[in-house]
Design a protein around this motif. Sequence first.
Motif, mmCIF file in Angstrom:
data_model
loop_
_atom_site.group_PDB
_atom_site.id
_atom_site.type_symbol
_atom_site.label_atom_id
_atom_site.label_comp_id
_atom_site.label_asym_id
_atom_site.label_seq_id
_atom_site.Cartn_x
_atom_site.Cartn_y
_atom_site.Cartn_z
ATOM 1 N N HIS A 19 0.882 -0.780 -0.042
ATOM 2 C CA HIS A 19 -0.071 0.287 0.331
ATOM 3 C C HIS A 19 1.008 1.448 0.156
ATOM 4 O O HIS A 19 2.355 1.547 -0.079
ATOM 5 C CB HIS A 19 -0.866 -0.256 1.160
ATOM 6 C CG HIS A 19 -0.035 0.016 2.377
ATOM 7 N ND1 HIS A 19 0.340 1.134 3.400
ATOM 8 C CD2 HIS A 19 0.147 -0.738 3.385
ATOM 9 C CE1 HIS A 19 1.181 1.029 3.923
ATOM 10 N NE2 HIS A 19 0.513 -0.256 4.747
ATOM 11 N N THR A 27 -6.554 -1.699 2.564
ATOM 12 C CA THR A 27 -6.855 -0.288 1.658
ATOM 13 C C THR A 27 -6.671 -0.713 -0.501
ATOM 14 O O THR A 27 -8.014 -0.564 -0.973
ATOM 15 C CB THR A 27 -5.213 1.218 0.969
ATOM 16 O OG1 THR A 27 -4.970 1.067 2.402
ATOM 17 C CG2 THR A 27 -6.071 1.740 0.027
ATOM 18 N N PRO A 28 -6.119 -1.719 -0.755
ATOM 19 C CA PRO A 28 -6.167 -3.036 -1.764
ATOM 20 C C PRO A 28 -6.818 -3.267 -1.659
ATOM 21 O O PRO A 28 -8.420 -3.596 -3.313
ATOM 22 C CB PRO A 28 -5.291 -3.819 -1.775
ATOM 23 C CG PRO A 28 -4.528 -3.176 -0.675
ATOM 24 C CD PRO A 28 -4.845 -2.389 0.048
ATOM 25 N N TYR A 32 -8.964 0.508 -3.603
ATOM 26 C CA TYR A 32 -9.387 -0.180 -4.966
ATOM 27 C C TYR A 32 -10.243 -1.368 -5.674
ATOM 28 O O TYR A 32 -9.943 -1.689 -6.945
ATOM 29 C CB TYR A 32 -7.647 -0.271 -5.538
ATOM 30 C CG TYR A 32 -6.557 0.434 -4.742
ATOM 31 C CD1 TYR A 32 -7.112 2.368 -5.071
ATOM 32 C CD2 TYR A 32 -5.495 0.336 -4.053
ATOM 33 C CE1 TYR A 32 -6.246 2.958 -5.021
ATOM 34 C CE2 TYR A 32 -4.858 1.502 -4.031
ATOM 35 C CZ TYR A 32 -5.313 2.438 -4.111
ATOM 36 O OH TYR A 32 -3.723 3.494 -3.494
ATOM 37 N N VAL A 34 -9.221 -4.769 -5.246
ATOM 38 C CA VAL A 34 -9.326 -5.596 -6.417
ATOM 39 C C VAL A 34 -9.635 -6.843 -6.091
ATOM 40 O O VAL A 34 -9.629 -7.584 -6.839
ATOM 41 C CB VAL A 34 -7.431 -5.419 -5.556
ATOM 42 C CG1 VAL A 34 -6.486 -4.903 -5.613
ATOM 43 C CG2 VAL A 34 -7.762 -6.382 -4.071
ATOM 44 N N TRP A 91 1.446 0.702 -4.970
ATOM 45 C CA TRP A 91 0.932 1.885 -5.345
ATOM 46 C C TRP A 91 1.680 3.043 -4.748
ATOM 47 O O TRP A 91 1.559 3.018 -3.438
ATOM 48 C CB TRP A 91 -0.629 2.056 -5.010
ATOM 49 C CG TRP A 91 -1.253 1.914 -5.421
ATOM 50 C CD1 TRP A 91 -2.494 1.817 -6.816
ATOM 51 C CD2 TRP A 91 -1.696 -0.092 -5.520
ATOM 52 N NE1 TRP A 91 -3.072 1.273 -6.640
ATOM 53 C CE2 TRP A 91 -2.751 -0.823 -6.005
ATOM 54 C CE3 TRP A 91 -1.245 -0.851 -4.044
ATOM 55 C CZ2 TRP A 91 -3.227 -1.797 -5.892
ATOM 56 C CZ3 TRP A 91 -2.017 -2.180 -4.137
ATOM 57 C CH2 TRP A 91 -3.031 -2.445 -4.722
ATOM 58 N N THR A 116 1.864 1.034 -9.334
ATOM 59 C CA THR A 116 1.400 2.295 -10.026
ATOM 60 C C THR A 116 1.574 3.952 -9.075
ATOM 61 O O THR A 116 1.534 3.335 -8.469
ATOM 62 C CB THR A 116 0.153 1.721 -10.199
ATOM 63 O OG1 THR A 116 -0.713 0.677 -9.964
ATOM 64 C CG2 THR A 116 -1.533 2.717 -10.223
ATOM 65 N N ALA A 177 -7.371 7.694 -6.281
ATOM 66 C CA ALA A 177 -7.654 6.202 -6.237
ATOM 67 C C ALA A 177 -8.483 6.043 -7.282
ATOM 68 O O ALA A 177 -8.499 5.598 -8.300
ATOM 69 C CB ALA A 177 -8.907 7.026 -5.157
ATOM 70 N N ARG A 180 -6.461 4.894 -10.529
ATOM 71 C CA ARG A 180 -5.254 3.579 -10.041
ATOM 72 C C ARG A 180 -6.402 2.143 -9.756
ATOM 73 O O ARG A 180 -6.240 1.627 -10.605
ATOM 74 C CB ARG A 180 -4.733 3.189 -8.623
ATOM 75 C CG ARG A 180 -3.784 4.104 -8.368
ATOM 76 C CD ARG A 180 -3.278 4.602 -6.671
ATOM 77 N NE ARG A 180 -2.634 5.493 -6.635
ATOM 78 C CZ ARG A 180 -2.195 6.159 -5.567
ATOM 79 N NH1 ARG A 180 -2.767 5.852 -4.485
ATOM 80 N NH2 ARG A 180 -1.104 7.250 -4.781
ATOM 81 N N ARG A 181 -8.069 2.712 -9.914
ATOM 82 C CA ARG A 181 -9.010 1.939 -10.149
ATOM 83 C C ARG A 181 -9.378 2.026 -11.938
ATOM 84 O O ARG A 181 -9.438 0.754 -12.030
ATOM 85 C CB ARG A 181 -10.363 2.328 -9.584
ATOM 86 C CG ARG A 181 -10.254 1.736 -8.316
ATOM 87 C CD ARG A 181 -11.753 2.284 -7.507
ATOM 88 N NE ARG A 181 -12.118 4.067 -7.345
ATOM 89 C CZ ARG A 181 -12.079 4.829 -6.797
ATOM 90 N NH1 ARG A 181 -11.498 4.641 -5.303
ATOM 91 N NH2 ARG A 181 -12.159 5.560 -6.939
ATOM 92 N N LEU A 184 -6.523 -0.718 -13.224
ATOM 93 C CA LEU A 184 -6.223 -1.968 -12.497
ATOM 94 C C LEU A 184 -6.838 -2.968 -12.873
ATOM 95 O O LEU A 184 -6.142 -4.262 -13.502
ATOM 96 C CB LEU A 184 -6.930 -2.211 -10.854
ATOM 97 C CG LEU A 184 -6.598 -3.099 -9.873
ATOM 98 C CD1 LEU A 184 -4.805 -2.841 -10.365
ATOM 99 C CD2 LEU A 184 -7.634 -2.849 -8.572
#
Length: 196
Positions: A19, A27-28, A32, A34, A91, A116, A177, A180-181, A184
């Motif tokens: 993270h 967090t992931p 995000y 995942v 990230w 990322t 975010a 990042r999303r 992914l």
Amino acid sequence: MVGFPPGGAKHLPVVVMLHGSNGDARTPFDLYGVQYHLAAAVQSGVPPFAMAAIDDWADVTGDPSPVITESLVPFLHDQGLSTGRIGLLGWSIGGRGVLSLASVLGPDRVAVVAATSPAISHDDAVAFSRSVARIPVSVTCGRDDALSIPAKTLLDRLRLAKTAEVTGGIYAGCHDAVFRRRVLPAQIAFLGRHLV
């Protein structure tokens, strides 16, 4: 925390996630999503794998702590996961962390890396371009992110090396975010393809 694809399975390969500076092991999954991206990827044909994250992965210098290889990886092995060669996803400062960890462990222990918005300097980019050149790498960063210049330097140098597959790029977006999303799904597909 460990996330599994739908149906779960023993002996799956695993991706260790690091993270960013204000994150934790949740967090992931919470920010995000995942697990949702993993489920969608597997449904579309990406080979299944597990995803694991821990709190406070960095040591006092900001580099990956031995807790990853000395505690987390053995724990994942004990859970029935295949840990001979792992994948890495991170990230921001975690992006730098996965590149650093891959540099230390090398291609015999790391199958693939995705970073990322990695919080790297120009000097980091030059060093990592040599130390992870034999590992398939995805580097993705937002064009409006202050980290985009060293990220592009790393990408360019890895592509010039031509020693392993390199993907990713500098795309519209910033250090958040939302970006990042958005990137992914492609990263998860890349990770799954190289973990088999």
